[in-house]
Design an enzyme around this catalytic site. Sequence first.
Site, PDB file in Angstrom:
ATOM      1  N   GLU A 130      -4.365   7.238  -5.577  1.00 33.52           N
ATOM      2  CA  GLU A 130      -4.304   6.336  -7.089  1.00 33.52           C
ATOM      3  C   GLU A 130      -5.637   6.947  -6.681  1.00 33.52           C
ATOM      4  OE1 GLU A 130      -3.554   2.562  -4.980  1.00 33.52           O
ATOM      5  OE2 GLU A 130      -1.723   2.515  -4.590  1.00 33.52           O
ATOM      6  N   HIS A 173      -0.837   0.144 -10.516  1.00 30.65           N
ATOM      7  CA  HIS A 173      -1.462  -0.789  -9.103  1.00 30.65           C
ATOM      8  C   HIS A 173      -2.227  -2.103  -9.744  1.00 30.65           C
ATOM      9  CE1 HIS A 173      -4.024  -1.132  -4.988  1.00 30.65           C
ATOM     10  NE2 HIS A 173      -3.098  -2.112  -5.601  1.00 30.65           N
ATOM     11  N   ARG A 208       0.771  -1.087  -0.372  1.00 32.39           N
ATOM     12  CA  ARG A 208      -0.228   0.207  -0.153  1.00 32.39           C
ATOM     13  C   ARG A 208       0.788   1.243   0.236  1.00 32.39           C
ATOM     14  NH1 ARG A 208      -3.183  -2.606  -1.782  1.00 32.39           N
ATOM     15  NH2 ARG A 208      -5.472  -3.776  -0.756  1.00 32.39           N
TER      16      ARG A 208
END
Length: 318
Positions: free
Chosen positions: A265, A284, A236
């Site tokens: 993000e 991601h 994360r």
Amino acid sequence: MKIVILDGYTENPGDLSWEGFEKLGDLTVYDRTPAEKIIERIQDAEAVITNKTPIGAEIFAACPSIKYVGVLATGYNVVDVTEARDRGIVVANIPTYGTTAVAQMTFALLFEVCHHVGAHSMAVKNGDWSNNIDWCFWNYPLIELAGKTMGIIGFGRIGQAVGKIAMAFGMKVLAYDEFQNEEGRKIGEYVSLDRLLSESDVISLHCPLLPSTQGIINKSNIDKMKGGVIILNTSRGPLIVEKDLAKALQSKKVYAAACDVVSTEPILEDNPLLGCYNSILTPHIAWAPKESRQRLMDIAVEDLKAFKDGKPINVVNP
Ligand code: NAD
């Protein structure tokens, strides 16, 4: 049963099938749903499936037909689970689906740091090899992993899978975790965080984002690391204080950082890691190989089927 999928695109951009859900009811799938359309699109659906679209108290109040919320992810912070519990609404998640995919991506990032395969291929296609005076060339230092030390912060499912791969490459594995287990001891040596920081050549983050782990990679902990350390983050973004890491990358205290996740993000244009020549950033994607998304789809369908059958599984608000 009326089923609405609010933001199905990242789970299934077209290479998987929603058939499993179709068999369970009257299905409507939206690729994405902006905040102002959530209520209108749920209408009188009983089952709502979301990935990142927030389902807060106001949505439950406006859509009293909702009986079930399925989250297409492990983390379920997009749903107000307490409000759902108070209203007798079941919320289910996908506890695990991507362990091998995330471990593999961790090494994809590390190999990119070690070999810069993409950049070297581009150089060859640009004619740099054809025009080279020697029979080979390399544009970056090349790094062998055997004999180096991999420090893994968070030695759970993914951390241990990464540890096994590191072992296969002849690396020594150090692990820092609040909970130790036998399986972990077979892969690496559990050590204190300070020892891991000071002895590792590569540090890989695999702990969850918690108040105790937020900003764990900060100036003070970077100061404890070896000069030339490589940092990997497939967990994360907020585990890293990005401005501290950017400074350490610029000073070369940190040789390279490869991150699949960042603090906000999609990434903000002023994220300090974007300006570092020795950062590698991916959007991601660690979770997203087709095999991994298919597993996620299968579990999401099983979750809804179990709910329909009156025996809900993977419930996060029992
Ligand atoms: P897991 O629960 O199996 O392992 C997490 C480990 O972290 C546990 O062993 C736990 O004891 C440990 N931990 C908890 N608090 C800690 C602390 N303060 N310090 C050190 N260790 C601590 O979870 P997992 O399945 O291995 O997933 C790990 C993380 O990977 C997830 O939390 C998620 O953030 C991330 N993830 C990322 C992607 C992606 O696409 N990039 C996909 C899936 C998961």
